[in-house]
Motif scaffolding. Structure first.
Motif, mmCIF file in Angstrom:
data_model
loop_
_atom_site.group_PDB
_atom_site.id
_atom_site.type_symbol
_atom_site.label_atom_id
_atom_site.label_comp_id
_atom_site.label_asym_id
_atom_site.label_seq_id
_atom_site.Cartn_x
_atom_site.Cartn_y
_atom_site.Cartn_z
ATOM 1 N N MET A 133 25.147 35.829 44.792
ATOM 2 C CA MET A 133 24.828 37.147 45.354
ATOM 3 C C MET A 133 25.292 37.248 46.810
ATOM 4 N N VAL A 134 25.135 36.158 47.560
ATOM 5 C CA VAL A 134 25.558 36.159 48.959
ATOM 6 C C VAL A 134 27.060 36.409 49.059
ATOM 7 N N ASN A 135 27.842 35.778 48.164
ATOM 8 C CA ASN A 135 29.301 35.964 48.194
ATOM 9 C C ASN A 135 29.689 37.410 47.921
ATOM 10 N N VAL A 136 28.964 38.051 47.014
ATOM 11 C CA VAL A 136 29.249 39.452 46.693
ATOM 12 C C VAL A 136 28.974 40.321 47.919
ATOM 13 N N ILE A 137 27.851 40.073 48.587
ATOM 14 C CA ILE A 137 27.513 40.835 49.792
ATOM 15 C C ILE A 137 28.559 40.602 50.879
ATOM 16 N N LEU A 138 28.972 39.317 51.049
ATOM 17 C CA LEU A 138 29.999 38.999 52.042
ATOM 18 C C LEU A 138 31.298 39.723 51.728
ATOM 19 N N ASN A 174 41.273 34.363 41.189
ATOM 20 C CA ASN A 174 40.414 33.999 42.315
ATOM 21 C C ASN A 174 39.408 32.948 41.845
ATOM 22 N N THR A 175 39.899 31.718 41.684
ATOM 23 C CA THR A 175 39.102 30.656 41.076
ATOM 24 C C THR A 175 38.123 29.985 42.033
ATOM 25 N N SER A 176 38.153 30.367 43.308
ATOM 26 C CA SER A 176 37.223 29.745 44.261
ATOM 27 C C SER A 176 36.168 30.731 44.749
ATOM 28 N N PHE A 177 36.554 31.696 45.580
ATOM 29 C CA PHE A 177 35.567 32.579 46.209
ATOM 30 C C PHE A 177 34.761 33.366 45.187
ATOM 31 N N VAL A 178 35.438 33.921 44.182
ATOM 32 C CA VAL A 178 34.738 34.628 43.112
ATOM 33 C C VAL A 178 34.373 33.656 41.993
ATOM 34 N N GLY A 179 35.295 32.750 41.671
ATOM 35 C CA GLY A 179 35.112 31.873 40.524
ATOM 36 C C GLY A 179 33.918 30.949 40.620
ATOM 37 N N LEU A 180 33.738 30.269 41.747
ATOM 38 C CA LEU A 180 32.645 29.296 41.871
ATOM 39 C C LEU A 180 31.259 29.940 41.766
ATOM 40 N N PRO A 185 36.102 44.108 42.197
ATOM 41 C CA PRO A 185 34.901 44.764 41.669
ATOM 42 C C PRO A 185 34.952 44.951 40.142
ATOM 43 N N LEU A 186 36.131 45.260 39.612
ATOM 44 C CA LEU A 186 36.253 45.463 38.169
ATOM 45 C C LEU A 186 35.944 44.183 37.393
ATOM 46 N N SER A 187 36.268 43.022 37.990
ATOM 47 C CA SER A 187 36.020 41.751 37.303
ATOM 48 C C SER A 187 34.530 41.502 37.095
ATOM 49 N N PHE A 188 33.675 42.110 37.925
ATOM 50 C CA PHE A 188 32.238 41.938 37.741
ATOM 51 C C PHE A 188 31.754 42.619 36.456
ATOM 52 N N VAL A 189 32.598 43.490 35.921
ATOM 53 C CA VAL A 189 32.301 44.141 34.638
ATOM 54 C C VAL A 189 32.910 43.350 33.488
ATOM 55 N N THR A 190 34.132 42.850 33.667
ATOM 56 C CA THR A 190 34.821 42.153 32.576
ATOM 57 C C THR A 190 34.344 40.711 32.386
ATOM 58 N N LEU A 191 33.902 40.047 33.453
ATOM 59 C CA LEU A 191 33.483 38.645 33.340
ATOM 60 C C LEU A 191 32.291 38.440 32.406
ATOM 61 N N PRO A 192 31.252 39.280 32.435
ATOM 62 C CA PRO A 192 30.169 39.113 31.453
ATOM 63 C C PRO A 192 30.651 39.235 30.011
ATOM 64 N N VAL A 193 31.650 40.076 29.794
ATOM 65 C CA VAL A 193 32.214 40.224 28.441
ATOM 66 C C VAL A 193 32.891 38.935 28.010
ATOM 67 N N TRP A 194 33.666 38.325 28.925
ATOM 68 C CA TRP A 194 34.329 37.061 28.616
ATOM 69 C C TRP A 194 33.314 35.946 28.396
ATOM 70 N N TRP A 195 32.263 35.909 29.200
ATOM 71 C CA TRP A 195 31.214 34.903 29.002
ATOM 72 C C TRP A 195 30.626 35.023 27.603
ATOM 73 N N TRP A 196 30.371 36.240 27.169
ATOM 74 C CA TRP A 196 29.791 36.469 25.833
ATOM 75 C C TRP A 196 30.784 36.060 24.723
ATOM 76 N N LEU A 197 32.057 36.403 24.903
ATOM 77 C CA LEU A 197 33.061 36.073 23.897
ATOM 78 C C LEU A 197 33.300 34.565 23.793
ATOM 79 N N LEU A 198 33.187 33.875 24.924
ATOM 80 C CA LEU A 198 33.491 32.434 24.953
ATOM 81 C C LEU A 198 32.328 31.564 24.488
ATOM 82 N N ARG A 199 31.186 32.138 24.222
ATOM 83 C CA ARG A 199 30.012 31.341 23.815
ATOM 84 C C ARG A 199 30.275 30.556 22.535
ATOM 85 N N GLY A 200 31.141 31.078 21.665
ATOM 86 C CA GLY A 200 31.395 30.403 20.405
ATOM 87 C C GLY A 200 32.481 29.347 20.453
ATOM 88 N N VAL A 201 33.074 29.144 21.645
ATOM 89 C CA VAL A 201 34.171 28.167 21.759
ATOM 90 C C VAL A 201 33.610 26.741 21.737
#
Length: 301
Positions: free
Chosen positions: A1-6, A100-106, A285-301
């Motif tokens: 949450m802090v990173n998003v605010i920053l 963005n595998t660090s600032f957003v990714g981590l 900002p758009l990735s904050f919408v698509t990432l939950p979708v990917w998390w849900w899709l990848l649960r079965g991997v």
């Protein structure tokens, strides 16, 4: 949450400074220069020295290389079909092909998978995205900004790229213990990356450019947030049979927003700066919408 605010604060600060006219028009060039010569080398020295390499993470390290390679082929073909300029095509390869595998990714890994998987993110970032940008990314930036294909020029560009020099030095220093004070200094210097980069992007953002850049912007975000991670899922899971949480986190990293540092390099090489700032300003900002979708899709991997 802090990173998003920053992210919001620094991005907004850049927009505010641009609107007030208190800073000169050359401000982004100065900020980008500091990032390339100070912030990125510091992060390379810090994080590479801490890496613990493991053959089980080969997919993780290879992810960014595959994503970028496929992106180069995709945007080269699309660029020709859509009649895009060389600068636009090069910008899409860099910003659309690297995540963005660090600032957003981590923070996203910590939120969706837990702190114990942050090491996977560091491998994906340092041996993946950062190393790709420091080598192949510089080649693409040089080719599409100058059109020069000279191997000597390519080698010179890579070898003289400060983050690459720091990367080589960091690998050489892995066996050497750092004094207690050095990681603290490197961390402080590296921490300047995010605020300066986001302020630079915000300073250059012009939403009025959306209409003129709508086609490449849509293509770039479509590949980065949807097609690219889908392709890697088919490759790593469907073809190679990968599975488990480590694979899920690796593919989750592939679905991250466009890489801020790649945008800095693209702008530094004058590869359609308005498109680059839109890719970052809208893509994150758009990735904050698509990432939950990917998390849900990848649960079965």
């Amino acid at each position: 949450m802090v990173n998003v605010i920053l992210l919001v604060v620094c991005f907004g600060a850049g927009i505010f400074l641009q609107k007030t006219g208190r800073f000169p028009t050359a401000t982004p060039a100065v900020l980008n220069g500091f990032i390339i010569h100070i912030s990125l080398p510091a992060l390379a020295l810090l994080h590479i020295h801490r890496l613990h390499l493991d053959t089980s993470l080969l997919y993780t390290a290879a992810m960014a290389w595959c994503l970028f390679g496929a992106g180069v082929l995709f945007f080269r073909a699309i660029g020709r079909l859509a009649g895009l300029s060389r600068g636009t095509t090069g910008a899409l390869m860099l910003v659309g092909g690297l995540g963005n595998t660090s600032f957003v990714g981590l923070p996203m890994i910590e939120a969706y998978y837990g702190k114990e998987f942050l090491g996977i993110g560091l491998i994906a970032d340092q041996l993946g995205s950062f190393l790709v940008l420091s080598t192949l990314g510089i080649v693409v930036a040089t080719v599409y900004s100058s059109g020069d294909l000279s191997p000597r020029l390519m080698a010179r560009k890579i070898l003289l790229f400060p983050p690459f020099q720091a990367l080589v030095l960091a690998f050489l220093l892995i066996p050497v213990p750092f004094p207690d004070w050095l990681p603290l200094i490197l961390q402080k210097l590296g921490d300047t990356l995010t605020p300066l980069a986001l302020a630079s992007v915000g300073f250059q953002l012009r939403l009025s450019h959306i209409r003129g850049e709508l086609k490449p912007l849509s293509l770039g975000l479509l590949y980065k947030l949807v097609l690219g991670p889908a392709l890697l899922t088919l490759l790593f899971v469907g073809l190679f049979g990968g599975s488990g949480t480590v694979m899920q986190v690796t593919l989750f990293e592939a679905a991250m927003a466009p890489m801020i540092t790649a945008g800095i390099i693209a702008v530094d090489h004058d590869l359609n700066p308005p498109l680059v700032t839109l890719m970052l300003g809208i893509g994150i900002p758009l990735s904050f919408v698509t990432l939950p979708v990917w998390w849900w899709l990848l649960r079965g991997v």
